[in-house]
Enzyme design. Sequence first.
Site, PDB file in Angstrom:
ATOM      1  N   THR A   1       1.012  -1.341   0.169  1.00 56.10           N
ATOM      2  CA  THR A   1      -0.106   0.098  -0.010  1.00 56.10           C
ATOM      3  C   THR A   1       0.827   1.183   0.062  1.00 56.10           C
ATOM      4  O   THR A   1       2.132   1.251   0.423  1.00 56.10           O
ATOM      5  CB  THR A   1      -0.880   0.006   1.028  1.00 56.10           C
TER       6      THR A   1
ATOM      7  N   ASP B   1      -8.165  -2.690   5.129  1.00 58.44           N
ATOM      8  CA  ASP B   1      -8.348  -1.625   6.145  1.00 58.44           C
ATOM      9  C   ASP B   1      -8.183  -0.356   5.164  1.00 58.44           C
ATOM     10  O   ASP B   1      -8.671   0.762   5.919  1.00 58.44           O
ATOM     11  CB  ASP B   1      -7.122  -1.735   7.126  1.00 58.44           C
TER      12      ASP B   1
ATOM     13  N   THR C   1      -0.469   0.437   7.188  1.00 62.36           N
ATOM     14  CA  THR C   1      -0.148  -0.524   6.233  1.00 62.36           C
ATOM     15  C   THR C   1       0.238  -1.860   6.744  1.00 62.36           C
ATOM     16  O   THR C   1       0.547  -1.921   7.955  1.00 62.36           O
ATOM     17  CB  THR C   1       1.104   0.037   5.317  1.00 62.36           C
ATOM     18  N   GLY C   2      -0.113  -2.827   5.904  1.00 63.38           N
ATOM     19  CA  GLY C   2      -0.115  -4.212   6.344  1.00 63.38           C
ATOM     20  C   GLY C   2      -1.397  -5.341   6.077  1.00 63.38           C
ATOM     21  O   GLY C   2      -2.112  -4.841   5.337  1.00 63.38           O
TER      22      GLY C   2
ATOM     23  N   GLY D   1      -4.639  -6.163   6.003  1.00 62.54           N
ATOM     24  CA  GLY D   1      -5.817  -5.417   6.209  1.00 62.54           C
ATOM     25  C   GLY D   1      -6.450  -6.277   6.982  1.00 62.54           C
ATOM     26  O   GLY D   1      -7.574  -5.578   7.934  1.00 62.54           O
TER      27      GLY D   1
END
Length: 290
Positions: A154, A185, A204-205, A207
């Site tokens: 992202t 997310d 970020t990561g 979701g």
Amino acid sequence: MTLPVIIVHGGATVFKELHHEEILIAIEKAALTGLSAMDKGGSAVDAVESSIWVLEETDLFTAGRGACENLDGDIEVDAMIMDGNRLDSGAVMAVRDIIHPISLARYVLERTPVMQIVGTGATRLYNNMIAEGYRKESELLRTMNIPIAHENDTVGCVAVDSNGHIASGSSTSGWPGKLPGRIGDSPIIGSGVYANELAGASCTGKGEQILRIVMGRMAVAYVENGVTVQEACHQSVRVLRDRTPGEGGLIMADYNGNLGLAFDTPHMPTAIAKDGKVAYSSMTPAINGK
Ligand code: ASP
């Protein structure tokens, strides 16, 4: 602290080493573009949109031009932008085939009474946006390279303008082979992105894990309770790690221009720009050496 200031990330993930240099060049360019928008009198919202637009225009991230395909081989992208002072936002979800969902999210924020648009409604709005001349779309050329990030990825940004107003945003296509219609997310207010008059966050990561802890709002709430943005970032990643199987990261800023970041993935390319130049950039960033 110096205002205006901007912090940009290119995703908490693992990037192939071959591409580290071009990734850093891209996020530095994005940070400088956002800063220059504010230096010319633009708002933090202008900075976030223009900065993320630059990242969407590259094919280095699984966002914008580099977006990955879902299980059916279609491209569906999500983006969100939030204006902290107005406590207002625009988000678009699972929009097919466009390169710059961040501009469509801005259009939702500025030109509609709603905050979140999905599917065919989003496509119709996109067509209105182009017809009105609000924004131009890039030519629909996509390079179908093997993704540079190993999994999800992202791009995101938090900016503070010279009035101390904060905006944050995010743009993504999630991860390769996701279920059609899946939303992470990133375009969900309070999870991937949040901002108010005190602080802003862009996460970020994975979701599905970030959503469980409503990470963006949680991070800003830590600041409301008196901790620094840097400590808020550390605490948020700690909760992500302790309460979910997810990995990830976030960037933050407060209205004074203090910045924070934390991540527990191998990379989270980040650039900071202020005083007319890039002040810092790294694939494995650390603020104040922590
Ligand atoms: N959070 C994004 C998503 O799950 C992906 C990422 O941040 O890398 O859609």
